[in-house]
Motif scaffolding. Structure first.
Motif, PDB file in Angstrom:
ATOM      1  N   ARG A  15       0.830  -1.210   0.000  1.00  0.00           N
ATOM      2  CA  ARG A  15       0.000   0.000   0.000  1.00  0.00           C
ATOM      3  C   ARG A  15       0.865   1.261   0.000  1.00  0.00           C
ATOM      4  N   PRO A  16       0.375   2.318  -0.644  1.00  0.00           N
ATOM      5  CA  PRO A  16       1.108   3.581  -0.573  1.00  0.00           C
ATOM      6  C   PRO A  16       1.076   4.140   0.850  1.00  0.00           C
ATOM      7  N   LEU A  17       2.071   4.938   1.158  1.00  0.00           N
ATOM      8  CA  LEU A  17       2.134   5.575   2.465  1.00  0.00           C
ATOM      9  C   LEU A  17       1.139   6.728   2.547  1.00  0.00           C
ATOM     10  N   PRO A  18       0.751   7.108   3.753  1.00  0.00           N
ATOM     11  CA  PRO A  18      -0.069   8.322   3.882  1.00  0.00           C
ATOM     12  C   PRO A  18       0.672   9.506   3.252  1.00  0.00           C
ATOM     13  N   ASP A  19      -0.072  10.432   2.680  1.00  0.00           N
ATOM     14  CA  ASP A  19       0.537  11.565   1.978  1.00  0.00           C
ATOM     15  C   ASP A  19       1.545  12.313   2.841  1.00  0.00           C
ATOM     16  N   GLU A  20       1.214  12.562   4.103  1.00  0.00           N
ATOM     17  CA  GLU A  20       2.115  13.306   4.980  1.00  0.00           C
ATOM     18  C   GLU A  20       3.422  12.539   5.206  1.00  0.00           C
ATOM     19  N   ALA A  21       3.350  11.229   5.330  1.00  0.00           N
ATOM     20  CA  ALA A  21       4.564  10.432   5.495  1.00  0.00           C
ATOM     21  C   ALA A  21       5.427  10.505   4.235  1.00  0.00           C
ATOM     22  N   ALA A  22       4.818  10.396   3.075  1.00  0.00           N
ATOM     23  CA  ALA A  22       5.569  10.495   1.815  1.00  0.00           C
ATOM     24  C   ALA A  22       6.194  11.874   1.677  1.00  0.00           C
ATOM     25  N   ARG A  23       5.482  12.912   2.076  1.00  0.00           N
ATOM     26  CA  ARG A  23       6.020  14.273   2.020  1.00  0.00           C
ATOM     27  C   ARG A  23       7.253  14.402   2.921  1.00  0.00           C
ATOM     28  N   LEU A  24       7.165  13.846   4.127  1.00  0.00           N
ATOM     29  CA  LEU A  24       8.301  13.905   5.054  1.00  0.00           C
ATOM     30  C   LEU A  24       9.518  13.160   4.503  1.00  0.00           C
ATOM     31  N   LEU A  25       9.295  11.992   3.936  1.00  0.00           N
ATOM     32  CA  LEU A  25      10.402  11.222   3.369  1.00  0.00           C
ATOM     33  C   LEU A  25      11.057  11.971   2.216  1.00  0.00           C
ATOM     34  N   THR A  26      10.247  12.648   1.415  1.00  0.00           N
ATOM     35  CA  THR A  26      10.776  13.457   0.329  1.00  0.00           C
ATOM     36  C   THR A  26      11.561  14.640   0.885  1.00  0.00           C
ATOM     37  N   ALA A  27      11.045  15.282   1.915  1.00  0.00           N
ATOM     38  CA  ALA A  27      11.695  16.457   2.507  1.00  0.00           C
ATOM     39  C   ALA A  27      13.068  16.130   3.075  1.00  0.00           C
ATOM     40  N   VAL A  28      13.241  14.920   3.592  1.00  0.00           N
ATOM     41  CA  VAL A  28      14.538  14.548   4.173  1.00  0.00           C
ATOM     42  C   VAL A  28      15.400  13.760   3.192  1.00  0.00           C
ATOM     43  N   ASN A  29      14.953  13.675   1.938  1.00  0.00           N
ATOM     44  CA  ASN A  29      15.663  12.915   0.901  1.00  0.00           C
ATOM     45  C   ASN A  29      16.024  11.518   1.404  1.00  0.00           C
ATOM     46  N   ALA A  30      15.006  10.818   1.856  1.00  0.00           N
ATOM     47  CA  ALA A  30      15.185   9.485   2.430  1.00  0.00           C
ATOM     48  C   ALA A  30      15.785   8.525   1.413  1.00  0.00           C
ATOM     49  N   PRO A  31      16.613   7.612   1.871  1.00  0.00           N
ATOM     50  CA  PRO A  31      17.102   6.572   0.969  1.00  0.00           C
ATOM     51  C   PRO A  31      15.920   5.766   0.403  1.00  0.00           C
TER      52      PRO A  31
END
Length: 195
Positions: A15-31
Motif C-alpha cells: 500500500r502507498p504511504l499516507p501523503d504526509e509520510a511520503a512528504r516527510l520522506l521526500t523532505a529529508v531525501n530518504a534513501p
C-alpha cells in the motif's frame, strides 16, 4: 526527489504511504530502500489494524496513529543510513527529533522512539502494533512482544488469553507468509540516496 525515491514511494507493491509520510520522506531525501521498508511495514500494520478491529472491536486502537507510525517509524535512518543494512538504534531518537522538527505532533512522532522498545512505560496497543508490524513484515516472530499484544487484547475483549494467542498466531503466520515478496520489494531499491 531522486527517481529511485519516487519509484520506491509509487511503484506497485505494498500500500502507498499516507501523503504526509511520503512528504516527510521526500523532505529529508530518504534513501529509497528506507521508503520501500516503510511501505512494507505500513502495509502489514494496515492488516493488523483491520484484524484488531474485526476480532477485538472493544480494543481501543487509533488506526490513523498506527498507520502513520508504521509509515515513519524508521525515518531517523535517513540520518543514520548505516542502520539500513546493519544494527543500531541511533535512528530512534534521531527520528523522533526529526519528526518533531517537521511539526509532527508527539502522539505521532513517538513511534520513532517506541517501535523497538515495547516493554517501556506508557506503551499502549498502538505502539505494540507498530512494533509487531516492524517484525512480522519480514516473518520475524518475537514471543515477548506478541505476549504483550495478547495481554492487552485479552484485557480489552474479555476473551481468554489462550484464544487471543491462537488468533494472533494465525494472523502473524498469514502475514509472515508474504515476507519474501516484501523483502524482495525492499531489496529492489538502493540504500544510497541520490540527488
Amino acid at each position: 526527489m531522486s527517481g529511485a525515491l519516487r519509484r520506491a514511494l509509487a511503484d506497485p507493491g505494498p500500500r502507498p504511504l499516507p501523503d504526509e509520510a511520503a512528504r516527510l520522506l521526500t523532505a529529508v531525501n530518504a534513501p529509497p530502500r528506507l521508503a520501500a521498508h516503510l511501505r512494507a511495514v505500513h502495509d502489514v500494520a494496515a492488516d493488523l489494524v483491520a484484524w484488531v478491529r474485526e476480532r477485538h472491536p472493544a480494543a481501543a486502537v487509533d488506526a490513523e496513529a498506527v498507520l502513520f507510525g508504521a509509515a515513519v517509524h524508521d525515518i531517523g535512518k535517513a540520518l543514520h543510513p548505516a542502520e539500513l543494512s546493519g544494527p543500531g538504534a541511533r535512528h530512534e531518537p534521531a527520528g523522533h527529533a526529526l519528526l518533531r522538527e517537521h511539526g509532527v505532533p508527539e502522539r505521532l512522532a513517538r513511534f520513532a522512539r517506541t517501535h523497538a522498545s515495547w516493554d517501556g512505560p506508557g506503551i499502549g496497543l498502538d505502539d505494540l502494533l507498530v512494533g509487531l508490524a516492524d517484525k512480522v513484515w519480514k516473518a520475524k516472530r518475537v514471543p515477548d512482544l506478541e505476549q504483550r499484544v495478547v495481554d492487552v487484547l485479552a484485557a480489552a475483549s474479555g476473551q481468554e488469553p489462550w484464544q487471543v494467542f491462537m488468533d494472533l498466531d494465525d494472523v502473524c503466520d498469514r502475514l509472515a507468509a508474504g515476507a519474501d515478496e516484501r523483502l524482495a520489494f525492499q531489496a529492489a531499491y538502493p540504500v544510497e540516496s541520490t540527488a
